[in-house]
Design a protein around this motif. Structure first.
Motif, PDB file in Angstrom:
ATOM      1  N   ALA A  69      64.161  14.007  19.901  1.00  0.00           N
ATOM      2  CA  ALA A  69      62.500  13.755  20.039  1.00  0.00           C
ATOM      3  C   ALA A  69      61.982  14.855  19.437  1.00  0.00           C
ATOM      4  O   ALA A  69      61.547  15.669  19.301  1.00  0.00           O
ATOM      5  CB  ALA A  69      62.262  13.879  21.299  1.00  0.00           C
ATOM      6  N   THR A  70      61.427  13.812  18.576  1.00  0.00           N
ATOM      7  CA  THR A  70      60.044  15.001  17.792  1.00  0.00           C
ATOM      8  C   THR A  70      58.505  14.008  17.686  1.00  0.00           C
ATOM      9  O   THR A  70      58.607  12.997  18.509  1.00  0.00           O
ATOM     10  CB  THR A  70      60.421  14.330  16.630  1.00  0.00           C
ATOM     11  N   PRO A  71      57.649  15.015  17.255  1.00  0.00           N
ATOM     12  CA  PRO A  71      56.435  14.714  17.929  1.00  0.00           C
ATOM     13  C   PRO A  71      56.456  13.209  17.081  1.00  0.00           C
ATOM     14  O   PRO A  71      56.465  12.999  16.535  1.00  0.00           O
ATOM     15  CB  PRO A  71      55.473  15.941  16.991  1.00  0.00           C
ATOM     16  N   ILE A  72      55.346  11.894  18.061  1.00  0.00           N
ATOM     17  CA  ILE A  72      54.405  10.797  17.545  1.00  0.00           C
ATOM     18  C   ILE A  72      53.365  11.369  16.541  1.00  0.00           C
ATOM     19  O   ILE A  72      52.815  10.376  16.735  1.00  0.00           O
ATOM     20  CB  ILE A  72      54.582  10.150  18.996  1.00  0.00           C
ATOM     21  N   GLY A  73      52.697  12.467  16.611  1.00  0.00           N
ATOM     22  CA  GLY A  73      51.214  12.891  16.008  1.00  0.00           C
ATOM     23  C   GLY A  73      51.136  13.941  16.368  1.00  0.00           C
ATOM     24  O   GLY A  73      50.961  14.870  15.182  1.00  0.00           O
TER      25      GLY A  73
END
Length: 289
Positions: free
Chosen positions: A17-21
């Motif tokens: 998972a990576t950042p959404i913002g």
């Protein structure tokens, strides 16, 4: 603590998972995995390269998106079987959640390859945590159909859903979707627009569907960016209580002469009970009579 799989001779597939913002939301484990694997499969290599550059990660990238995933999977799995560790990432958030990756992960399992989740941000759960709607049970519905007729039919199937519903929506369709929800679920149903989560212009607006549609329509800024819509589920007990015996009798009499849809609309005009509620009651109770 190091990931044991990274130190094993056999390769594995990491779902990262990576950042959404906000880039500060990435986990230390995600950074370590992305730096130590031999290859990163990314939804959009141009987008993900900016993330890697920000954290000074030089791991090679390869594209794995909706249009090439089936073909790309065999090549990626072959690399893993030869001993390489591969990380799968999407443009933002957790892979596979309305993003590519399903076929790669499914084929990895079928091939006996170890799949390791590296958890982090998901827009759906992030929005739910701040929505102020019941969250003990919820239903993730992803993106609604783009065409109006198909969207209407899809929402009709959810009229009796008692769990909080979570939708993703494109900014240019968000107003139309909220208006459709107000028509199908009733304008008084509570809902939330969570927009641009973790970003500079983050907005979380909770209101009835009718008020939310009016608010979005009056401000074009609310029709931009990444959007999550959450809608409170139907109160099944209150809905049942709302249809009195007299109302049921009216609907039954009208159904003797009219199609259920028209009978429900006329009963709604007579009694004030919501048309969609009457229609669903008729489907549940009159179809077999």
């Amino acid at each position: 603590m190091q990931d044991e799989a990274l130190n094993n001779a056999a390769g594995c597939l990491y779902v990262v998972a990576t950042p959404i913002g906000n880039l500060d939301d990435i986990t230390a484990r995600a950074l370590r995995v992305l730096a130590e694997v031999q290859l990163i499969a990314a939804e959009d290599t141009r987008h993900s390269s900016r993330l890697l550059q920000h954290f000074s990660i030089s791991t090679p990238l390869v594209a794995c998106h909706d249009h090439n995933e089936r073909a790309q999977s065999s090549s990626l799995l072959q690399r893993i079987e030869q001993g390489a560790n591969v990380a799968l990432i999407s443009d933002a958030g957790t892979p596979l959640i309305s993003d590519p990756g399903y076929h790669l992960v499914a084929q990895a399992h079928a091939a006996g390859i170890k799949v390791v989740p590296v958890p982090g941000v998901s827009a759906a759960i992030t929005a739910l945590s701040a929505a102020g709607l019941p969250c003990d049970r919820f239903a993730f519905e992803g993106f609604l159909p783009a065409k109006e007729g198909a969207r209407q039919k899809y929402l009709q199937r959810l009229t009796q859903e008692s769990r909080t519903m979570i939708f993703y929506e494109a900014p240019h369709r968000v107003l139309g979707s909220v208006r459709a929800m107000a028509e199908v679920f009733g304008g008084e149903r509570q809902a939330v627009l969570a927009r641009e989560l973790t970003k500079t212009f983050e907005t979380i607006k909770r209101a009835s569907l009718a008020d939310l549609a009016q608010w979005i329509g009056a401000d074009t800024n609310q029709q931009r960016g990444e959007c999550v819509l959450l809608v409170k589920g139907v109160d099944t007990k209150a809905a049942t209580d709302e249809i009195s015996v007299d109302t049921q009798s009216i609907l039954k009499l009208l159904c003797n002469e009219l199609p259920l849809k028209k009978a429900a609309a006329m009963t709604a005009q007579i009694t004030g009970v919501r048309k969609n509620l009457l229609y669903q009651w008729g489907l549940d109770n009159l179809a077999s009579s």
